[in-house]
Enzyme design. Structure first.
Site, PDB file in Angstrom:
ATOM      1  N   SER A  38      -9.602   1.820   2.922  1.00 18.75           N
ATOM      2  CA  SER A  38      -8.720   2.595   2.073  1.00 18.75           C
ATOM      3  C   SER A  38      -7.673   1.753   1.337  1.00 18.75           C
ATOM      4  CB  SER A  38      -8.003   3.649   2.915  1.00 18.75           C
ATOM      5  OG  SER A  38      -7.203   3.028   3.904  1.00 18.75           O
ATOM      6  N   LYS A  95       0.864  -1.185   0.000  1.00 15.63           N
ATOM      7  CA  LYS A  95       0.000   0.000   0.000  1.00 15.63           C
ATOM      8  C   LYS A  95       0.902   1.236   0.000  1.00 15.63           C
ATOM      9  CE  LYS A  95      -3.869   1.925   2.730  1.00 15.63           C
ATOM     10  NZ  LYS A  95      -4.753   1.669   3.889  1.00 15.63           N
ATOM     11  N   SER A 147      -9.884  -0.634   7.100  1.00 17.14           N
ATOM     12  CA  SER A 147      -9.342  -0.539   5.736  1.00 17.14           C
ATOM     13  C   SER A 147      -8.636  -1.774   5.197  1.00 17.14           C
ATOM     14  CB  SER A 147      -8.403   0.650   5.637  1.00 17.14           C
ATOM     15  OG  SER A 147      -9.169   1.816   5.554  1.00 17.14           O
TER      16      SER A 147
HETATM   17  N1  GLN Z   1     -13.210   4.211   6.541  1.00 17.78           N
HETATM   18  C1  GLN Z   1     -12.493   4.600   7.705  1.00 17.78           C
HETATM   19  C2  GLN Z   1     -12.070   6.039   7.598  1.00 17.78           C
HETATM   20  O1  GLN Z   1     -12.316   6.623   6.620  1.00 17.78           O
HETATM   21  C3  GLN Z   1     -11.322   3.706   7.946  1.00 17.78           C
HETATM   22  C4  GLN Z   1     -10.154   4.002   7.102  1.00 17.78           C
HETATM   23  C5  GLN Z   1      -8.980   3.159   7.472  1.00 17.78           C
HETATM   24  O2  GLN Z   1      -9.109   2.125   8.122  1.00 17.78           O
HETATM   25  N2  GLN Z   1      -7.808   3.618   7.086  1.00 17.78           N
HETATM   26  O3  GLN Z   1     -11.507   6.583   8.485  1.00 17.78           O
END
Ligand code: GLN
Length: 483
Positions: free
Chosen positions: A151, A76, A175
Site C-alpha cells: 500500500s 505516507k 506494504s
Molecule cells: N497487501 C496486504 C493487505 O492488503 C498488505 C497491506 C499492508 O502491508 N499495509 O492487507
C-alpha cells in the site's frame, strides 16, 4: 541533483556543494513537472518544506551536522502531520487535519529532515497495488500502465522516479517490501515494536510497522536511524537500545549462513523471478555466504491466517470512523442509525468495506473460535517455524513477490488473486520479524525484488547483506526511462 542518494546528499550538504533550500526547490519543481504522470502525492507542503530547509541550513551554519539534516523526504499519508491533511487515501478522512505529529514525523523533523508532502497509498493501507486510493491509482514509473505495488505505492513511485531520495512507508503484510520490489527500491520493515506506531493511523495494530523506502540499503539505514526508538506513547514499542544501523554495513559476508526455504519456490512463482533469485544467491555465495535449504512447513497457512487477523483488527480499528467522532458525515441524516450507516457507506471505498465485513464476521460470536482463534494458533506455528530456522541460519532469502508488477485494473474483479501476491511477505508480519527487499533484476523491463529476513532486532544484519550485495551489483542504480 535529483539522482543523489541520502548518503550523497549528506556529504554534499556537509561540503557546502548546495544548500537544503536549493535541493528542496529543485525537487519541488521536479515533482510539479513529473508527478502528474504518477499521482504519487496526495498533498504537497511546499511552504513548510522551504521553511524546514532554511531551518536546516541555519542549523548547519551553526555547526550542527547529521545525516538527515536538510534531507528531503515525504511521509505516507497515514502518518499524522500537525495541521496538514492526513487522509489515509480515504474519502472518510479527506478533510482531516491532524492536531499533532506522529512520533515518526516528529523524530524525523527533529533530525532536520525536510518533508515535501504526503504520499498516496491504498485506502487505509489495504491493498497491494495502490489502486484503492480515493485520490486515484498510482502509476509505476517503470511502466505507467502498471501498478507500483501497495500500500506504500506513492512513496515507492516517487522515490523510484527520483522525485526525492527516500520516504516513509508502513508494512502490515508487505506494504514496504512489495512496492519496493515492484519499483526497484530497497525497503525495510523493522522488527515489530522497533518504530513507534503512535500517530500512525492503524490498519491491523498487531502487524503494522513503519519503515524506510529508499534506493539503497545505505539510505535505508540512515532513514531508519531517524525513525526507530522506544516511545512511551506506544504500548507496543519495545525498550531496546537502537544500534547504529550503518555500523555493520561493511561487515564481510564470509561464513554468513543463508537459509533458502523450499516453500518459497513452489507453485505460483514466476520462473523468471526464481531465476533472478538464484542469481542473487550465487552472487552472495561469491561474497562468502553459505547457502542452506530450509523449511517453513506452516507457510501455506499464512495467507488465510493473515486475511482473518488483519481484517478482524481493521474492523475494530475502523469503528471509530463513524461520522461523529471522526470522519466524513453524510448530509441530512434522518436519525443516528442513518447517520452511521450512510457516513460509513459513503466514506469507505469497496476494499475497506470488504475487509470490515470479513473482520466483523470473523470476530462475531459463534465464529470467533472457528476463525480468529484458529488464525492466532497458525500465527504461533509460523513464528515457531522461524525460531527453529534461525537456529540454523543467520538470514533467510527468497523472492519478495511471486510476480512482477501487473497492469492497472488486471486484478480488480478478483481480490483474492491480489491477496496471493502477499504470499512471501506476510509471514514476517505474522511473526513480527524484520524483512528487507532489494533490487535483483528485471523481467520484461519490470523490476524484481529479493527478500531477506532476519531474527528479531537484526535490522543491521539485513542492511549489511543488502549493502554488500549492492556494492557488487548495479540493479539498484538503474532508473526508469523518462525519469
Ligand atoms: N497487501 C496486504 C493487505 O492488503 C498488505 C497491506 C499492508 O502491508 N499495509 O492487507
Amino acid at each position: 541533483m535529483h539522482q543523489l542518494t541520502l548518503a550523497e546528499i549528506a556529504r554534499g550538504l556537509a561540503d557546502k556543494k548546495f544548500s537544503s533550500e536549493e535541493l528542496t526547490k529543485t525537487l519541488l519543481a521536479r515533482i510539479a513537472q513529473l508527478d502528474p504522470q504518477l499521482n504519487s502525492f496526495i498533498t504537497l507542503t511546499e511552504d513548510l518544506a522551504i521553511e524546514q530547509a532554511k531551518a536546516a541550513d541555519a542549523r548547519r551554519a551553526n555547526g550542527e551536522s547529521g545525516a538527515l539534516l536538510g534531507a528531503p523526504i515525504a511521509h505516507k499519508d497515514l502518518f499524522c502531520t500537525l495541521g496538514v491533511r492526513t487522509s489515509c487515501a480515504s474519502k472518510m478522512l479527506d478533510n482531516f487535519k491532524a492536531p499533532y505529529d506522529a512520533t515518526v514525523v516528529a523524530k524525523l523533523a527533529e533530525a532536520g529532515a525536510v518533508s515535501l508532502g504526503k504520499t498516496n497509498m491504498d485506502e487505509f493501507a489495504m491493498g497491494s497495488a495502490n489502486e484503492s486510493s480515493y485520490y486515484g491509482a498510482v502509476k509505476n514509473p517503470w511502466n505507467l500502465e502498471h501498478v507500483p505495488g501497495g500500500s506504500s505505492g506513492g512513496s515507492a513511485a516517487a522515490v523510484a522516479a527520483r522525485l526525492l531520495p527516500a520516504a516513509t512507508g508502513t508494512d502490515t503484510g508487505g506494504s514496504i517490501r512489495q512496492p519496493a520490489a515492484l519499483t526497484n527500491l530497497t525497503g525495510l520493515k523493522p522488527t515489530y515494536g522497533r518504530v513507534s506506531r503512535w500517530g500512525m493511523i492503524a490498519y491491523a495494530s498487531s502487524l503494522d510497522q513503519g519503515g524506510p523506502l529508499a534506493r539503497t540499503a545505505e539510505d535505508c539505514a540512515i532513514l531508519l536511524q531517524g525513525m526507530a526508538g522506544f516511545d512511551p506513547k506506544d504500548s507496543t514499542s519495545i525498550d531496546e537500545p537502537v544500534p547504529n544501523f550503518s555500523a555493520d554495513l561493511n561487515t564481510s559476508l564470509k561464513g554468513l549462513r543463508i537459509g533458502v526455504p523450499a516453500e518459497f519456490f513452489s507453485e505460483g512463482l514466476d520462473p523468471r523471478i526464481a531465476e533472478l533469485v538464484h542469481n542473487s544467491i550465487k552472487e552472495l555465495e561469491k561474497l562468502g555466504a553459505v547457502i542452506k535449504t530450509i523449511s517453513l512447513p506452516n507457510m501455506q497457512h499464512a495467507i488465510p491466517a493473515y486475511y482473518v487477523i488483519a481484517p478482524a483488527e481493521a474492523s475494530s480499528n475502523l469503528s471509530r470512523f463513524d461520522g461523529v467522532r471522526f470522519g466524513h458525515r453524510c448530509e441530512d441524516p434522518k436519525d443516528l442509525t442513518d447517520l452511521y450507516k450512510r457516513s460509513r457507506a459513503e466514506g469507505f471505498g469497496p476494499e475497506v468495506q470488504r475487509r470490515i465485513l470479513v473482520g466483523a464476521y470473523a470476530l462475531s460470536a459463534g465464529y470467533y473460535d472457528a476463525y480468529y482463534l484458529q488464525a492466532q494458533k497458525i500465527r504461533r506455528l509460523i513464528k515457531n517455524d522461524f525460531v527453529a530456522a534461525f537456529n540454523e541460519v543467520d538470514v533467510i532469502l527468497g523472492p519478495t513477490t511471486p510476480n512482477p508488477a501487473w497492469k492497472i485494473g488486471a486484478k480488480n474483479s478478483d481480490p483474492v488473486s491480489a491477496y496471493l501476491e502477499d504470499v512471501y511477505t506476510i509471514t514476517a508480519n505474522l511473526a513480527g520479524l524484520p524483512g528487507l527487499s532489494m533490487p535483483a533484476g528485471f523481467v520484461d523491463g519490470l523490476p524484481v525484488g529479493v527478500q531477506l529476513l532476519a531474527p528479531y532486532f537484526q535490522e543491521g544484519r539485513l542492511l549489511n547483506v543488502a549493502h554488500q550485495y549492492q556494492l557488487n551489483t548495479d540493479w539498484h542504480t538503474r532508473s526508469p526511462a523518462g525519469f
